[in-house]
Design an enzyme around this catalytic site. Structure first.
Site, PDB file in Angstrom:
ATOM      1  N   ALA A  29       0.805  -1.220   0.000  1.00  0.00           N
ATOM      2  CA  ALA A  29       0.000   0.000   0.000  1.00  0.00           C
ATOM      3  C   ALA A  29       0.843   1.277   0.000  1.00  0.00           C
ATOM      4  O   ALA A  29       0.408   2.313  -0.491  1.00  0.00           O
ATOM      5  CB  ALA A  29      -0.925  -0.009   1.207  1.00  0.00           C
ATOM      6  N   GLN A 106       0.591  -6.428  -3.567  1.00  0.00           N
ATOM      7  CA  GLN A 106      -0.504  -6.695  -2.641  1.00  0.00           C
ATOM      8  C   GLN A 106      -1.633  -5.696  -2.878  1.00  0.00           C
ATOM      9  O   GLN A 106      -2.665  -5.776  -2.244  1.00  0.00           O
ATOM     10  CB  GLN A 106      -0.019  -6.539  -1.202  1.00  0.00           C
ATOM     11  CG  GLN A 106       1.119  -7.444  -0.827  1.00  0.00           C
ATOM     12  CD  GLN A 106       1.629  -7.094   0.568  1.00  0.00           C
ATOM     13  OE1 GLN A 106       1.108  -7.548   1.567  1.00  0.00           O
ATOM     14  NE2 GLN A 106       2.646  -6.263   0.631  1.00  0.00           N
ATOM     15  N   ILE A 108      -4.608  -3.452  -4.684  1.00  0.00           N
ATOM     16  CA  ILE A 108      -5.826  -3.820  -5.397  1.00  0.00           C
ATOM     17  C   ILE A 108      -6.280  -2.680  -6.290  1.00  0.00           C
ATOM     18  O   ILE A 108      -7.400  -2.667  -6.782  1.00  0.00           O
ATOM     19  CB  ILE A 108      -6.937  -4.158  -4.367  1.00  0.00           C
ATOM     20  CG1 ILE A 108      -7.162  -2.966  -3.406  1.00  0.00           C
ATOM     21  CG2 ILE A 108      -6.566  -5.411  -3.568  1.00  0.00           C
ATOM     22  CD1 ILE A 108      -8.357  -3.139  -2.471  1.00  0.00           C
ATOM     23  N   HIS A 126      -3.579 -10.005  -3.985  1.00  0.00           N
ATOM     24  CA  HIS A 126      -4.830  -9.749  -3.261  1.00  0.00           C
ATOM     25  C   HIS A 126      -5.945  -9.269  -4.178  1.00  0.00           C
ATOM     26  O   HIS A 126      -6.920  -8.680  -3.719  1.00  0.00           O
ATOM     27  CB  HIS A 126      -4.585  -8.740  -2.130  1.00  0.00           C
ATOM     28  CG  HIS A 126      -3.640  -9.262  -1.078  1.00  0.00           C
ATOM     29  ND1 HIS A 126      -2.951  -8.458  -0.209  1.00  0.00           N
ATOM     30  CD2 HIS A 126      -3.269 -10.539  -0.764  1.00  0.00           C
ATOM     31  CE1 HIS A 126      -2.198  -9.201   0.600  1.00  0.00           C
ATOM     32  NE2 HIS A 126      -2.358 -10.466   0.268  1.00  0.00           N
ATOM     33  N   CYS A 162     -24.668 -17.930 -13.238  1.00  0.00           N
ATOM     34  CA  CYS A 162     -24.876 -19.101 -12.385  1.00  0.00           C
ATOM     35  C   CYS A 162     -25.583 -18.787 -11.069  1.00  0.00           C
ATOM     36  O   CYS A 162     -25.689 -19.662 -10.205  1.00  0.00           O
ATOM     37  CB  CYS A 162     -23.532 -19.784 -12.098  1.00  0.00           C
ATOM     38  SG  CYS A 162     -22.559 -18.961 -10.830  1.00  0.00           S
ATOM     39  N   ILE A 243       9.093   6.977  -1.037  1.00  0.00           N
ATOM     40  CA  ILE A 243       9.233   6.141  -2.236  1.00  0.00           C
ATOM     41  C   ILE A 243       9.442   6.960  -3.510  1.00  0.00           C
ATOM     42  O   ILE A 243      10.373   6.694  -4.277  1.00  0.00           O
ATOM     43  CB  ILE A 243       7.991   5.221  -2.363  1.00  0.00           C
ATOM     44  CG1 ILE A 243       8.009   4.202  -1.219  1.00  0.00           C
ATOM     45  CG2 ILE A 243       7.973   4.518  -3.721  1.00  0.00           C
ATOM     46  CD1 ILE A 243       6.690   3.509  -0.974  1.00  0.00           C
TER      47      ILE A 243
HETATM   48  P1  NAD Z   1       0.641  -1.539   4.968  1.00  0.00           P
HETATM   49  O1  NAD Z   1      -0.308  -0.401   5.111  1.00  0.00           O
HETATM   50  O2  NAD Z   1       0.690  -2.575   6.007  1.00  0.00           O
HETATM   51  O3  NAD Z   1       2.129  -0.956   4.856  1.00  0.00           O
HETATM   52  C1  NAD Z   1       2.448   0.124   4.051  1.00  0.00           C
HETATM   53  C2  NAD Z   1       3.855   0.572   4.423  1.00  0.00           C
HETATM   54  O4  NAD Z   1       4.249   1.602   3.535  1.00  0.00           O
HETATM   55  C3  NAD Z   1       3.953   1.142   5.846  1.00  0.00           C
HETATM   56  O5  NAD Z   1       4.971   0.461   6.530  1.00  0.00           O
HETATM   57  C4  NAD Z   1       4.290   2.626   5.627  1.00  0.00           C
HETATM   58  O6  NAD Z   1       5.206   3.109   6.574  1.00  0.00           O
HETATM   59  C5  NAD Z   1       4.903   2.624   4.256  1.00  0.00           C
HETATM   60  N1  NAD Z   1       4.675   3.846   3.486  1.00  0.00           N
HETATM   61  C6  NAD Z   1       3.498   4.474   3.253  1.00  0.00           C
HETATM   62  N2  NAD Z   1       3.660   5.513   2.415  1.00  0.00           N
HETATM   63  C7  NAD Z   1       4.993   5.563   2.130  1.00  0.00           C
HETATM   64  C8  NAD Z   1       5.787   6.420   1.318  1.00  0.00           C
HETATM   65  N3  NAD Z   1       5.262   7.424   0.620  1.00  0.00           N
HETATM   66  N4  NAD Z   1       7.123   6.175   1.263  1.00  0.00           N
HETATM   67  C9  NAD Z   1       7.681   5.155   1.962  1.00  0.00           C
HETATM   68  N5  NAD Z   1       6.973   4.308   2.732  1.00  0.00           N
HETATM   69  C10 NAD Z   1       5.641   4.509   2.799  1.00  0.00           C
HETATM   70  O7  NAD Z   1       0.420  -2.111   3.535  1.00  0.00           O
HETATM   71  P2  NAD Z   1       0.661  -3.558   2.952  1.00  0.00           P
HETATM   72  O8  NAD Z   1       1.974  -4.071   3.425  1.00  0.00           O
HETATM   73  O9  NAD Z   1       0.400  -3.452   1.518  1.00  0.00           O
HETATM   74  O10 NAD Z   1      -0.475  -4.453   3.620  1.00  0.00           O
HETATM   75  C11 NAD Z   1      -1.782  -4.018   3.758  1.00  0.00           C
HETATM   76  C12 NAD Z   1      -2.828  -4.741   2.938  1.00  0.00           C
HETATM   77  O11 NAD Z   1      -3.781  -3.783   2.555  1.00  0.00           O
HETATM   78  C13 NAD Z   1      -2.342  -5.315   1.650  1.00  0.00           C
HETATM   79  O12 NAD Z   1      -2.662  -6.645   1.703  1.00  0.00           O
HETATM   80  C14 NAD Z   1      -3.131  -4.633   0.529  1.00  0.00           C
HETATM   81  O13 NAD Z   1      -3.850  -5.645  -0.167  1.00  0.00           O
HETATM   82  C15 NAD Z   1      -4.163  -3.800   1.190  1.00  0.00           C
HETATM   83  N6  NAD Z   1      -4.266  -2.377   0.785  1.00  0.00           N
HETATM   84  C16 NAD Z   1      -4.145  -2.018  -0.521  1.00  0.00           C
HETATM   85  C17 NAD Z   1      -4.205  -0.675  -0.889  1.00  0.00           C
HETATM   86  C18 NAD Z   1      -4.054  -0.310  -2.343  1.00  0.00           C
HETATM   87  O14 NAD Z   1      -4.395  -1.119  -3.201  1.00  0.00           O
HETATM   88  N7  NAD Z   1      -3.526   0.865  -2.666  1.00  0.00           N
HETATM   89  C19 NAD Z   1      -4.411   0.312   0.071  1.00  0.00           C
HETATM   90  C20 NAD Z   1      -4.559  -0.098   1.421  1.00  0.00           C
HETATM   91  C21 NAD Z   1      -4.479  -1.443   1.740  1.00  0.00           C
HETATM   92 ZN    ZN Z   2     -21.267 -17.237 -11.677  1.00  0.00          ZN
END
Ligand code: NAD
Ligand code: ZN
Length: 255
Positions: A29, A106, A108, A126, A162, A243
């Site tokens: 995320a 991960q 979506i 995911h 279905c 990032i």
């Molecule tokens: P998480 O929220 O657990 O971790 C995100 C990490 O990114 C954190 O440790 C945070 O410190 C870091 N972070 C955030 N912004 C940053 C930046 N600009 N620069 C550097 N670091 C940064 O996310 P995860 O590990 O993906 O797990 C959470 C679950 O939630 C996943 O399974 C995912 O499927 C889902 N999710 C997806 C989305 C999306 O699709 N954008 C959004 C929220 C949650």
């Molecule tokens: Zn179906």
């Protein structure tokens, strides 16, 4: 493990990318927060506001399904408007240059595809929230269609093929991981010599195991994340920085 100030870290990352024969990028995320999508675990993130709905609850209760769809429709404005950011664009460029073979995500949000990574090189562990699927036959359905039926009847439609239950094409807590995607991710992980984690807290399993599989298989491991993760001690390079700016600097150093 080596830790560096951001600029020096970007140079080091560029150096590892230059040396790599075949790299895999693994995102969470965190790569999408600069696009305006909150992550889960940072302060103000989604989890601090709403309890997630798990898969069994969704299947068992029509009221829970209605609630789940109401939440999804509330987010539609956000999902439809978000755009890839500098981090996604840097990853897409690495794919274009043949340095990165696959992006295992991960997320979506479809933003890797939107940034130009070919569908065949994105592995969604995911699933994807930008469309829906029948839980029984896998038929794909579009969100505006489901919303139209919901607005008229107060219920989401059943599958037109279905009569199965229709759900966003995401993997909820308690739902089985997608077998094909897990296999593809494992193959890509075992085939790479550099595994780059970008923006994941690495606490959601089984996804969080892939960096360790790569490392054990002899690949170099890099973790780029604002905060520390439990996997940091195993990494060859850890960058605790933002990032977009870090990836932009790494791409400039690579050019
Ligand atoms: P998480 O929220 O657990 O971790 C995100 C990490 O990114 C954190 O440790 C945070 O410190 C870091 N972070 C955030 N912004 C940053 C930046 N600009 N620069 C550097 N670091 C940064 O996310 P995860 O590990 O993906 O797990 C959470 C679950 O939630 C996943 O399974 C995912 O499927 C889902 N999710 C997806 C989305 C999306 O699709 N954008 C959004 C929220 C949650
Ligand atoms: Zn179906």
């Amino acid at each position: 493990m080596s830790q560096h100030p951001p600029d020096q870290g970007a140079d080091e990352l560029a150096h590892l990318l230059r040396q790599a024969r075949r790299a895999v990028v693994f995102t969470g995320a965190g790569i999408s927060t600069e696009s305006g999508i909150p992550d889960f675990r940072s302060p103000g993130g989604i989890w601090t506001k709403m309890m997630p709905i798990n898969f069994d609850q969704f299947v068992a209760s029509a009221e829970t399904r209605r609630e789940s769809w109401r939440r999804r429709f509330e987010m539609e404005g956000t999902w439809a408007a978000v755009k890839p950011n500098a981090g996604h664009n840097a990853v897409a460029e690495l794919v274009r240059h043949g340095i990165v073979s696959h992006v295992v995500t991960q997320n979506i949000d479809n933003l890797h595809q939107d940034s130009g990574v070919p569908e065949a090189q994105v592995i969604e562990l995911h699933g994807n929230t930008r469309y829906a699927k029948c839980l029984d036959c896998g038929e794909r359905l579009e969100i505006p269609y489901i919303r139209g039926v919901f607005d008229q009847t107060g219920e989401p439609p059943d599958c037109p093929k279905c009569d199965g239950i229709v759900k966003t094409a995401t993997i909820s807590f308690g739902q089985a991981m997608p077998e094909l995607e897990m296999e593809r991710a494992e193959r890509a992980t075992l085939d790479c010599d550099l595994f780059l984690v970008i923006g994941s807290s690495l606490v959601v399993y089984p996804a969080a195991a892939f960096p360790l599989v790569a490392k054990r298989n002899g690949a170099k491991l890099v973790i780029l994340n604002r905060e520390g993760t439990d996997h940091d001690p195993y990494a060859d390079l850890v960058l605790h920085s933002e990032i977009g700016p870090t990836m932009t600097a790494a791409m400039a150093a690579l050019a």
